[in-house]
Design an enzyme around this catalytic site. Structure first.
Site, PDB file in Angstrom:
ATOM      1  N   GLY A 348      10.732 -28.153  60.579  1.00 60.22           N
ATOM      2  CA  GLY A 348       9.583 -27.655  61.315  1.00 60.22           C
ATOM      3  C   GLY A 348       8.797 -26.678  60.480  1.00 60.22           C
ATOM      4  N   GLY A 350       6.894 -23.057  60.972  1.00 59.67           N
ATOM      5  CA  GLY A 350       6.582 -21.933  61.853  1.00 59.67           C
ATOM      6  C   GLY A 350       5.538 -21.054  61.207  1.00 59.67           C
ATOM      7  N   GLY A 351       5.226 -19.985  61.897  1.00 57.08           N
ATOM      8  CA  GLY A 351       4.202 -19.097  61.398  1.00 57.08           C
ATOM      9  C   GLY A 351       4.602 -18.423  60.094  1.00 57.08           C
ATOM     10  CG  PHE A 352       7.225 -15.722  60.097  1.00 61.21           C
ATOM     11  CD1 PHE A 352       6.551 -14.555  59.793  1.00 61.21           C
ATOM     12  CD2 PHE A 352       7.577 -15.963  61.402  1.00 61.21           C
ATOM     13  CE1 PHE A 352       6.248 -13.642  60.776  1.00 61.21           C
ATOM     14  CE2 PHE A 352       7.270 -15.045  62.396  1.00 61.21           C
ATOM     15  CZ  PHE A 352       6.609 -13.892  62.093  1.00 61.21           C
ATOM     16  N   GLY A 353       6.613 -19.785  57.745  1.00 57.43           N
ATOM     17  CA  GLY A 353       6.965 -20.710  56.675  1.00 57.43           C
ATOM     18  C   GLY A 353       7.712 -21.911  57.216  1.00 57.43           C
ATOM     19  CB  ALA A 354       8.252 -25.204  55.782  1.00 58.81           C
ATOM     20  CB  VAL A 355      12.635 -24.418  59.245  1.00 56.73           C
ATOM     21  CG1 VAL A 355      14.139 -24.348  59.357  1.00 56.73           C
ATOM     22  CG2 VAL A 355      12.025 -23.128  59.734  1.00 56.73           C
ATOM     23  CE  LYS A 369      10.929 -18.881  59.691  1.00 56.44           C
ATOM     24  NZ  LYS A 369      11.180 -19.293  61.025  1.00 56.44           N
ATOM     25  CG  ASP A 466       6.785 -15.780  67.993  1.00 54.75           C
ATOM     26  OD1 ASP A 466       6.237 -16.094  69.066  1.00 54.75           O
ATOM     27  OD2 ASP A 466       6.677 -16.455  66.965  1.00 54.75           O
TER      28      ASP A 466
END
Ligand SMILES: *[C@@H]1O[C@H](CO)[C@@H](O)[C@H](O)[C@H]1NC(C)=O
Ligand SMILES: *[C@@H]1O[C@H](CO)[C@@H](O)[C@H](O)[C@H]1NC(C)=O
Ligand SMILES: *[C@@H]1O[C@H](CO)[C@@H](O)[C@H](O)[C@H]1NC(C)=O
Ligand SMILES: *[C@@H]1O[C@H](CO)[C@@H](O)[C@H](O)[C@H]1NC(C)=O
Ligand SMILES: *[C@@H]1O[C@H](CO)[C@@H](O)[C@H](O)[C@H]1NC(C)=O
Ligand SMILES: *[C@@H]1O[C@H](CO)[C@@H](O)[C@H](O)[C@H]1NC(C)=O
Ligand SMILES: *[C@@H]1O[C@H](CO)[C@@H](O)[C@H](O)[C@H]1NC(C)=O
Ligand SMILES: *[C@@H]1O[C@H](CO)[C@@H](O)[C@H](O)[C@H]1NC(C)=O
Length: 665
Positions: A348, A350-355, A369, A466
């Site tokens: 996925g 997310g706002g902080f980077g890909a996982v 992450k 969040d």
């Protein structure tokens, strides 16, 4: 394809796609062709298996002649509660095995629902077979002393093998610490002899130890027996009514260090020996002696304690370095584990980077992450924050296993949680059916305890900021694990209550004071929790949907129905069974958590208390904070009671912003 088949097709597709949390084995011994007599026999016998007379949850049937003969067997887990429940389980599981193994001549399946189905073209009745078997384990590690743990575990397993081989089904528990217990279950198919059952279970215990020693629970299962253990009661045990209820009790506090045992107890004897002077002298001198010894002991132990703390401080420093080293991973290791961050390993964004999903050479699955590099934080600060976060351990938090800091790369390595996130279940028309009320209630309780730990019980006070359904992951047993906590810390220094010009959060879950003024506190997490609770119960996102011809959000919808006494309307239609009073109580708690006024929202501690105990009386909620979605027609807004100024201040147009810059005033 009729509707039932379609349903099972989707169900099986889904089970496969969520990582096969069931034990299914289609043998590779041979296939049959679609239209063959064998195939028709198989489908016939499996479809009717549930309707034959079973004795003690055991189904045994054959059909056909010669090479078209099909042998089938089904078995419910020994703790099934009624013949009906058992038959339903066999029905579902035998349909499932047909879709999972469409043309294999032999297969077996230990369903997620507690029963087992097997069929074959050969007679296997009474024949012990150990293979093919499979092993599943929980990703968490045992935290306590392993030597001690193994001792207790082995004793429990040994006793249980003996019991189960006699009875073909047994469960058992052992105390690990004062607060924690091990729960285990073993079962053999009833056609096995006592010796065979013993061999089967013993073998699986050994196989478990070989594959998964040190893990927080697991199962080894095959065509003839099954052995599972965990740290929570996963079966219904009638033998131990004193066991704490599984779901909503707050986690036990860590065992407090007991005071040192009192060294000398002097028992006074008032008996009549006083007339002898010598006795008096002896007694007095003994007492004097004991007093002196105790004084010396107290003095010495105090000094020792001082030295201990001093040497402990020295050791702590060394430990800290060890701790850091154990958490630091090389970039090359992670690169290899994720196949160079291949796209199909991406879980996925997310706002902080890909996982990414990854796997270490030892077979351990991880989630990585890869942070977007513009966090504006120095290496040292980053490292310190990560070390603090790695010390957070809670059943309902995703474990941080380590980090990597090389060049521009900043990676966080987490335990891999088997099932996907909560939003993939509650908002999915089919999968939501998997979450019955009991499961959802447990999920709500688990989330609450996880947040409570972040807020109150961990060494740091962490405000998640969040919290949303996609940040709640579900493990093999649908236990919730909160992810992404502490991210705000990695991207900002200040984590006490305060104002911020940088909004971290997701529209629909953010508290009004946070959106409007950038003020956050533990109460803004409580707000997000309230939204989550309502989403879990209603099966709807807190975005706008049409209700009575106008667009409303979930909070408005729930509140309106609550006020009108029609709260039952908001419950997810997929929740056909379940305690209505419990559901209503949860809606009530959800509404209390989303109150506009920060002070009227409960703390997480009282929310947990309210969830645990139905005797705690709840305040009457008032109107929750309403938000209008600014992209929808403004003309509808009057229905919701949201005032204009509120609406103007909300600048978001998308539902899933994860970080948004808000102009500082
Ligand atoms: C049986 O069918 C499966 C696919 O359903 C296939 O992968 C397998 O190779 C087949 N086995 C044999 C022996 O034909
Ligand atoms: C079962 O099917 C396999 C594969 O077609 C075959 O080799 C085997 O002989 C069959 N067993 C019996 C007892 O018919
Ligand atoms: C299966 O058998 C039926 C009759 O028994 C026949 O009508 C049908 O065409 C067959 N289908 C296949 C794929 O062979
Ligand atoms: C099995 O399930 C199907 C569809 O879900 C249902 O039609 C059938 O009656 C069930 N059979 C039994 C024996 O419960
Ligand atoms: C199955 O059980 C029913 C009710 O218990 C009984 O009437 C019936 O005879 C049984 N059938 C067989 C084949 O044993
Ligand atoms: C189960 O089926 C087997 C044959 O497959 C038979 O030998 C056995 O007696 C049956 N057992 C019961 C309890 O019906
Ligand atoms: C673990 O427990 C065993 C047995 O109680 C003890 O001998 C050992 O020293 C303990 N190890 C640690 C690291 O505490
Ligand atoms: C396990 O601990 C509980 C309380 O924590 C106690 O009531 C129970 O008797 C203990 N059981 C055993 C077998 O020691």
């Amino acid at each position: 394809m009729n509707l039932t088949n379609l349903f099972f097709f989707f169900l099986s597709f889904m089970l496969i796609s969520i990582g096969l949390s069931i034990g299914q084995t289609c043998y590779g011994t041979g296939n049959f062709t679609a239209n063959s007599t064998y195939g028709r026999n198989r489908d016939l016998i499996l479809s009717s298996l549930a309707s034959i007379n079973a004795t003690g949850g055991f189904y045994n049937a054959t059909i056909g002649q010669d090479s078209d003969k099909v042998y089938a067997l089904a078995l419910c887990r020994g703790d099934y509660s009624s013949a009906e429940e058992c038959s339903n389980c066999v029905n579902v599981t035998s349909h499932l095995i047909m879709t999972l193994c469409p043309n294999q001549k032999e297969a077996y399946l230990w369903g997620r629902l507690p029963c087992f189905v097997r069929y074959s073209n050969r007679s296997f009745y009474g024949v012990l077979e150990l293979n093919p078997n499979e092993r599943l384990y929980n990703t968490g590690d045992i935290r306590s002393n392993l030597t001690e743990f193994n001792q207790i575990w082995e004793n429990l397993m040994d006793g249980l093998v003996r019991k189960a081989s006699r009875l073909k089904f047994a469960t058992g528990e052992a105390n690990l610490t004062y607060f924690q217990r091990i729960y285990a279950l073993m079962q053999c198919t009833p056609d096995l002899s006592q010796t065979d059952c013993d061999v089967c279970l013993r073998q699986y215990v050994v196989e478990y130890q070989n594959c998964c020693r040190g893990k927080q629970g697991g199962v080894v299962q095959g065509p003839n027996c099954n052995s599972r253990w965990d740290l929570y009661p996963f079966y219904t045990s009638t033998a131990t009514p004193d066991a704490p209820p599984p779901s909503l009790l707050p986690d036990a506090p860590p065992p407090s260090t007991l005071p040192p045992p009192t060294t000398s107890t002097i028992t006074k004897d008032n008996g009549g020996g006083i007339n002898s002077r010598t006795v008096v002298i002896i007694v007095v001198s003994i007492i004097m002696f004991l007093v002196l010894v105790s004084l010396a002991y107290v003095f010495l132990s105090k000094r020792k304690a001082k030295q201990d703390t001093r040497s402990k401080q020295g050791r702590n420093c060394v430990d800290e370095i060890h701790f850091e080293e154990s958490l630091r991973f090389n970039f090359s290791t992670i690169k290899a584990a994720t196949d160079d961050f291949r796209d199909d390993n991406k879980l996925g964004q997310g706002g902080f980077g890909a996982v990414y999903k990854g796997r270490f050479p030892n077979g351990q699955d991880i989630a990585v992450k890869r942070l977007s590099t513009n966090s504006g934080q120095g290496d040292l600060e980053f490292k310190n924050e990560v070390l603090l976060m790695a010390k957070l351990h809670h059943r309902n938090l995703v474990r941080l296993l380590g980090f990597c800091l090389e060049g521009n790369e900043r990676l966080l390595i987490y335990e891999f949680v088997l099932n996907s996130s909560l939003d993939n279940f509650i908002f999915d028309p089919i999968k939501r059916g998997l979450l019955d009320w009991e499961t959802r209630y447990r999920i709500i309780g688990g989330i609450a305890r996880g947040i409570l730990y972040l807020h109150e019980d961990s060494r740091l006070r962490i405000i998640h900021r969040d919290l949303k359904s996609s940040n709640v992951l579900l493990d093999l047993d649908m236990n919730p694990k909160i992810s992404d906590f502490g991210m705000a810390r990695l991207f900002e220094m200040d984590q006490t209550q305060g104002d911020t010009s940088r909004i971290v959060g997701t529209f629909g879950y953010m508290a009004p004071e946070y959106i409007k003024y950038g003020q956050f506190s533990i109460k803004s997490d409580v707000f997000s929790f309230g939204v989550l609770v309502l989403e879990i119960i209603c099966g709807k996102k807190n975005s706008c949907f049409i209700y009575e011809h106008v667009t409303v959000n979930l909070l408005t919808y729930a509140w309106k129905n609550w006020k009108d006494g029609t709260a039952l309307n908001v419950i997810d239609p997929a929740l056909r069974v379940g305690s209505t009073s419990e559901i209503l109580r949860c809606i009530h708690i959800g509404l209390l958590c989303v109150q506009e006024n920060v002070v009227s929202r409960p703390t997480m501690a009282s929310a947990v208390l309210m969830l645990c105990s139905s005797s705690v009386s709840l305040r009457v909620p008032s109107k929750p904070a309403f938000f209008m979605h600014s992209t929808t027609e403004p003309s509808n807004s009057e229905v919701t009671g949201s005032d204009q100024s509120e609406r103007r201040s909300v600048q978001f147009s998308v539902n899933e912003v994860s970080i948004t810059e808000l102009e500082p005033r």
